[in-house]
Scaffold this motif. Sequence first.
Motif, short mmCIF file in Angstrom:
data_model
loop_
_atom_site.label_atom_id
_atom_site.label_comp_id
_atom_site.label_asym_id
_atom_site.label_seq_id
_atom_site.Cartn_x
_atom_site.Cartn_y
_atom_site.Cartn_z
N LEU A 285 -3.36 -33.04 2.40
CA LEU A 285 -3.65 -31.61 2.26
C LEU A 285 -3.04 -31.02 0.99
CD1 LEU A 285 -3.05 -30.38 5.94
CD2 LEU A 285 -5.22 -31.09 4.90
N ALA A 286 -2.72 -31.87 0.02
CA ALA A 286 -2.06 -31.39 -1.21
C ALA A 286 -2.95 -30.41 -1.97
CB ALA A 286 -1.69 -32.58 -2.10
N ASP A 287 -4.24 -30.73 -2.08
CA ASP A 287 -5.14 -29.83 -2.82
C ASP A 287 -5.27 -28.49 -2.11
OD1 ASP A 287 -5.55 -31.79 -4.70
OD2 ASP A 287 -7.37 -32.57 -3.74
N LEU A 288 -5.37 -28.53 -0.78
CA LEU A 288 -5.52 -27.30 -0.02
C LEU A 288 -4.31 -26.39 -0.19
CD1 LEU A 288 -7.13 -25.64 2.07
CD2 LEU A 288 -5.92 -26.90 3.86
N LEU A 289 -3.11 -26.99 -0.25
CA LEU A 289 -1.88 -26.20 -0.35
C LEU A 289 -1.44 -25.97 -1.79
CD1 LEU A 289 0.12 -27.85 2.59
CD2 LEU A 289 -1.09 -25.68 2.60
N GLY A 290 -2.20 -26.46 -2.75
CA GLY A 290 -1.88 -26.21 -4.15
C GLY A 290 -0.73 -27.04 -4.68
N VAL A 291 -0.52 -28.23 -4.11
CA VAL A 291 0.54 -29.12 -4.61
C VAL A 291 -0.01 -29.88 -5.81
CG1 VAL A 291 2.07 -31.05 -4.06
CG2 VAL A 291 1.54 -29.34 -2.32
N ALA A 292 0.54 -29.62 -6.99
CA ALA A 292 -0.02 -30.17 -8.22
C ALA A 292 0.29 -31.65 -8.40
CB ALA A 292 0.51 -29.39 -9.42
N GLN A 293 1.44 -32.09 -7.94
CA GLN A 293 1.87 -33.46 -8.18
C GLN A 293 2.68 -33.95 -6.99
OE1 GLN A 293 1.26 -35.49 -10.84
NE2 GLN A 293 2.36 -37.13 -9.84
N THR A 294 2.29 -35.08 -6.43
CA THR A 294 3.08 -35.67 -5.36
C THR A 294 4.24 -36.46 -5.95
OG1 THR A 294 1.67 -37.64 -5.32
CG2 THR A 294 1.10 -35.83 -3.83
N GLY A 295 5.29 -36.59 -5.19
CA GLY A 295 6.47 -37.30 -5.66
C GLY A 295 7.63 -37.08 -4.72
N PRO A 296 8.83 -37.45 -5.14
CA PRO A 296 10.00 -37.30 -4.28
C PRO A 296 10.24 -35.85 -3.86
CG PRO A 296 10.49 -38.71 -6.16
CD PRO A 296 9.16 -38.09 -6.43
N VAL A 297 10.87 -35.69 -2.73
CA VAL A 297 11.23 -34.38 -2.20
C VAL A 297 12.47 -33.88 -2.91
CG1 VAL A 297 12.02 -33.18 -0.11
CG2 VAL A 297 10.18 -34.86 0.03
#
Length: 758
Positions: free
Chosen positions: A594-606
Amino acid sequence: MASLLYRLGRLSFRRRRYFALLWVVLLGACAFAAVNAPEAEDEGFTVPGTESQRAFDLLDERFPGGNSEGADARIVFAAPDGRKVTAGDTRAAVERVVDEVGAGSQVREALSPFEDDAVSEDGSTAYSTVTYDAPGEKLTEDTKKALMDAVEDGRDAGMTVEVGGSAVDAGPEFGGVTELIGIGVAALVLFLTFRALVAAGLPLVTALVGLGAGICAIMALGLPTTTITLALMLGLAVGIDYALFIVSRYRAERAEGHPAEEAVGRAVGTAGSAVVFAGATVVIALAGLSVAGVPMLTEMGLAAAGTVVIGVLVALTLLPALLGFFPQAVLPRAHRAARQPTAAAKEAAGANETTGAKETTGAKETTGAKEAAGSRWARFVIRRPLASLLLSVVGLGVVAVPALDLQLSLPGDEAQPTSTTQRRAYDALADGFGPGFNGPLTVAIDAKKADDPKAAVAQATKTLKATDGVVDVSPPLFNKAGDTAMVSAVPSTGPSATATKNLVKTLRAEADRVEADAGASMLVTSQTAMNIDVSNKVTAALVPYLAVVVGLAVLLLMIVFRSVLVPLKAALGFLLSVAAAFGVIVAVFQWGWLADLLGVAQTGPVMSMMPIFLIGVVFGLAMDYEVFLVTRIREAYVHGERPAQAVVTGFRHSARVVVAAAVIMIAVFAGFIGMTDSMIKMMGLGLAAAVFFDAFIVRMTLVPAVLALLGRTAWWLPRWLGKVLPDVDVEGEKLTRRLGADPGPPARTTPREESVNA
């Protein structure tokens, strides 16, 4: 406690004009102090006790003025396809941009990439480093505009030009459209809960007063602006929730037939006691963030804790005063329409509220169509306690599975949306110079005790070049005394890669060998190394933090509930909630669900501070719901009801209000998901998910299931412990007995009430 707050509530009601004026004056004084306070000094991000911080301190000492606190910008140039930045016309365009930036105000130096060896091997990419005399927050708009105008001129020349660095970093975000939507949702939930505009508006008004006073106090004290975001989140959410519980209890007391002043006193004495202890658990959890030893985290926790304290004080004093101005307008329409509250009106009020007329000992709760939804749900759970318990635990466990893959780091420009120039500059540098170029390691070599400092530095530099994972080492830069050198080492991997963390560990392990052979100490630092140290420091602090905060909160809940098992059950339920919240965070921000839906531009470490931060905040909020819900259950139990019936009664009185409070808090937190800053977005999602799991699964399902299975054992307290723990009477049993024997002075009524009740 209940008797003290009862008197405070009645005093606030009778002297409502004075209390309202007092809060207006306090808010005005805080605003005046905030406006006239000196600007908060940005002391930078420091982590005492780490090797990175020791290296920074050494460089500040040995290179005075060299490690400037001024802002910086890195302009990245990429030539058109098939061309090089060193080509005649392209090179001329690059130099024009650098000269244009260098001529701007507040600019200390703008280095040409052709003179600073800042051109990639294939000639496709180059960068210019610009340093300023002032930190980023003190750069003028004209200075920033001049930088962006020069960048546009470079683009007009046919190049790809992007810019990153602290000079173009946006300041902290304090709100947005989605946050306003969250407040709108909160207002709608309040109206649907109370079905009265004034009753829905009072919690919003008091929450905004408390929030305004808290934020102004933070600014007046000169705390960094980074502390405001958390205070804004929690101050608004808990301020609404605390007022919601007191207003709901006031309406229930009026439905019992009590006049306004007496109803206010009883509401503040009972629901207000729960507010005090709920607020205390939040403050303990937030203040406990200082255990991590990270100054920024400590400041955020203390600022938010102060805002929560103000919110509690507002709920206990200003809210009763405002109820004095609107004693009838906050009531259900059926109650307001009646000249005297009839039995039918009382029944309607009880059905509308969740907080209907109190049951007498041994009375049976009516069932059927008019039974509150909370009662029906409680009956459903206690008839199937084991199945409800297992489903809750297994469900949360499944959601928590992604948390096993939790990876920690501090986000940089790689976490920015691709629409930003900072992110595009980051990507261009990684493409032209390699992924490690965005996270170089700075090595401080202290050769003061060496017989031959230059030879010692040369040997240390040779060791760096021979280390696997290092692709480039800069020539050493010596200080004026010639006894300390600074070297930059570029890793082969990106700043947040596991291989980079291992490289930092390897270099630090080799420092002992360098010191033994050459007599020079070697310290590894840089923003990348600092991020790694923060992750390690926060992880190491988790266990002592949990021991201190959870231990104090469990002790506090033992005092509140006069029980051993109920506080332990509350703590275990919290662990399930926070584990599930981490599962959601990892699934979205690491795995990309759901990264695109929530506007997360880049996945990676927390974000490395997220675990201790989320644990602290969620623990405080989870105990809020525990106190509000279980206090009503215990109140029914101490008044003589059987354990199972007490659960049903407690849910009838409080389930709807707890659900409304949870929905409000989720709406407020979810509003921060729409912001661009990845850290704030992660905080908003994590807190919203944790509140959802804790309120709707743990407190509304797991809690009644466990209480049904334990029966009377749930309220067991060893006799010796009962003598040691203070009896604060949070459920108001002693207050009820005293009021039954001695109703006290007659309650004063307002002219409006007299006309209604005549």
